[in-house]
Design an enzyme around this catalytic site. Structure first.
Site, PDB file in Angstrom:
ATOM      1  N   CYS A  51       0.880  -1.166   0.000  1.00 25.65           N
ATOM      2  CA  CYS A  51       0.000   0.000   0.000  1.00 25.65           C
ATOM      3  C   CYS A  51       0.914   1.211   0.000  1.00 25.65           C
ATOM      4  O   CYS A  51       1.355   1.653   1.059  1.00 25.65           O
ATOM      5  CB  CYS A  51      -0.905  -0.012   1.232  1.00 25.65           C
ATOM      6  SG  CYS A  51      -1.862   1.495   1.431  1.00 25.65           S
ATOM      7  N   GLN A  67      -0.178  -1.573  10.538  1.00 24.99           N
ATOM      8  CA  GLN A  67      -0.133  -3.039  10.566  1.00 24.99           C
ATOM      9  C   GLN A  67       1.242  -3.552  10.164  1.00 24.99           C
ATOM     10  O   GLN A  67       1.752  -4.506  10.756  1.00 24.99           O
ATOM     11  CB  GLN A  67      -1.197  -3.615   9.631  1.00 24.99           C
ATOM     12  CG  GLN A  67      -2.607  -3.345  10.130  1.00 24.99           C
ATOM     13  CD  GLN A  67      -3.647  -4.189   9.424  1.00 24.99           C
ATOM     14  OE1 GLN A  67      -3.465  -4.566   8.265  1.00 24.99           O
ATOM     15  NE2 GLN A  67      -4.727  -4.488  10.104  1.00 24.99           N
ATOM     16  N   ASP A 122     -12.323  -7.241  -3.547  1.00 24.96           N
ATOM     17  CA  ASP A 122     -10.960  -7.646  -3.212  1.00 24.96           C
ATOM     18  C   ASP A 122     -10.414  -8.529  -4.328  1.00 24.96           C
ATOM     19  O   ASP A 122     -10.950  -9.599  -4.582  1.00 24.96           O
ATOM     20  CB  ASP A 122     -10.967  -8.402  -1.877  1.00 24.96           C
ATOM     21  CG  ASP A 122      -9.583  -8.477  -1.253  1.00 24.96           C
ATOM     22  OD1 ASP A 122      -8.580  -8.378  -1.994  1.00 24.96           O
ATOM     23  OD2 ASP A 122      -9.508  -8.636  -0.016  1.00 24.96           O
ATOM     24  N   ARG A 124      -7.211  -9.548  -4.484  1.00 22.73           N
ATOM     25  CA  ARG A 124      -5.920 -10.108  -4.095  1.00 22.73           C
ATOM     26  C   ARG A 124      -5.902 -11.635  -4.214  1.00 22.73           C
ATOM     27  O   ARG A 124      -6.928 -12.287  -4.088  1.00 22.73           O
ATOM     28  CB  ARG A 124      -5.593  -9.723  -2.639  1.00 22.73           C
ATOM     29  CG  ARG A 124      -5.294  -8.252  -2.499  1.00 22.73           C
ATOM     30  CD  ARG A 124      -5.050  -7.869  -1.077  1.00 22.73           C
ATOM     31  NE  ARG A 124      -6.247  -8.046  -0.252  1.00 22.73           N
ATOM     32  CZ  ARG A 124      -6.312  -7.705   1.029  1.00 22.73           C
ATOM     33  NH1 ARG A 124      -5.272  -7.184   1.631  1.00 22.73           N
ATOM     34  NH2 ARG A 124      -7.424  -7.884   1.705  1.00 22.73           N
ATOM     35  N   LYS A 150      -7.968 -14.621   4.336  1.00 18.90           N
ATOM     36  CA  LYS A 150      -6.548 -14.876   4.134  1.00 18.90           C
ATOM     37  C   LYS A 150      -6.186 -16.263   4.656  1.00 18.90           C
ATOM     38  O   LYS A 150      -5.360 -16.961   4.096  1.00 18.90           O
ATOM     39  CB  LYS A 150      -5.744 -13.802   4.867  1.00 18.90           C
ATOM     40  CG  LYS A 150      -4.591 -13.263   4.053  1.00 18.90           C
ATOM     41  CD  LYS A 150      -3.825 -12.227   4.833  1.00 18.90           C
ATOM     42  CE  LYS A 150      -4.015 -10.847   4.259  1.00 18.90           C
ATOM     43  NZ  LYS A 150      -3.292  -9.828   5.023  1.00 18.90           N
TER      44      LYS A 150
HETATM   45 ZN   LIG Z   1      -3.454   1.044   2.866  1.00 18.93          ZN
END
Ligand SMILES: [Zn+2]
Length: 188
Positions: A51, A67, A122, A124, A150
């Site tokens: 990110c 995070q 999403d 990903r 995840k």
């Molecule tokens: Zn972010």
């Protein structure tokens, strides 16, 4: 998985600790694996998706940087691995992410904005994580995550424990964190 190029292992002293890094190059995506000095059996693993706005610029629209920092501090203290995946903006890329942010400026939430641009909420994927952990001969992990998806997405790896990441919200990311929790099934 084919055509994965794996770099040498190199030292990376950082403000969060002494790490070693190794790149797994998947076509144009250059993923990075960050190891603590000592990695024990059944290590703590964090899978972090790139990110740029959060990780590098300290954006308050999300909690990615917090995070990431929490994860690096945790592996430095307890031993483990951070797998940094190059899938910016839930894998829609920086260009689309900025357009999604522009839609958010007009009042759409993070999911609506992605859908307006023709993406799922999403995009990903995590196949490369199975590949990396297999290559490292790691079969069991303690996964640092709030995201049950995840956990499901790792097919060949046994998750013996989930370690939560709990972050405080701010005035800019409160709505985003609430959406993650209410509409995307995150546990915190
Ligand atoms: Zn972010």
């Amino acid at each position: 998985m084919k055509n994965i190029k794996i770099s040498e292992l190199a030292e990376l002293p950082s403000i969060f600790g002494k790490f070693k890094i190794q790149t797994f190059k998947e076509e144009v995506k250059e993923h990075l694996v960050i190891f603590s000095e000592h990695v024990k059996d059944n290590p703590i693993v964090r899978i972090h998706s790139e990110c740029l706005t959060g990780d590098a610029l300290g954006s308050l629209k999300c909690d990615c940087r917090e995070q990431l920092e929490y994860s690096l501090k945790t592996i430095n203290k307890e031993g483990g691995i951070v797998i940094y995946l190059r899938q910016e903006g839930r894998n829609i890329g920086l260009y689309n992410k900025v357009n999604a942010y522009a839609l958010q400026d007009k009042g759409f939430d993070t999911i609506e904005a992605n859908e307006k641009l023709g993406f799922r909420k999403d995009e990903r994927t995590y196949e490369i994580v199975d590949f990396i952990l297999k290559y490292l001969k790691i079969e069991k992990i303690q996964l640092l995550t709030n995201n049950p998806k995840k956990m499901e997405s790792l097919k060949d790896i046994e998750i013996i424990k989930r370690c939560p990441i709990v972050m405080d919200s701010n005035q800019y990311n409160e709505k985003y964190l609430k959406t993650k929790k209410d509409l995307m099934g995150h546990l915190f």
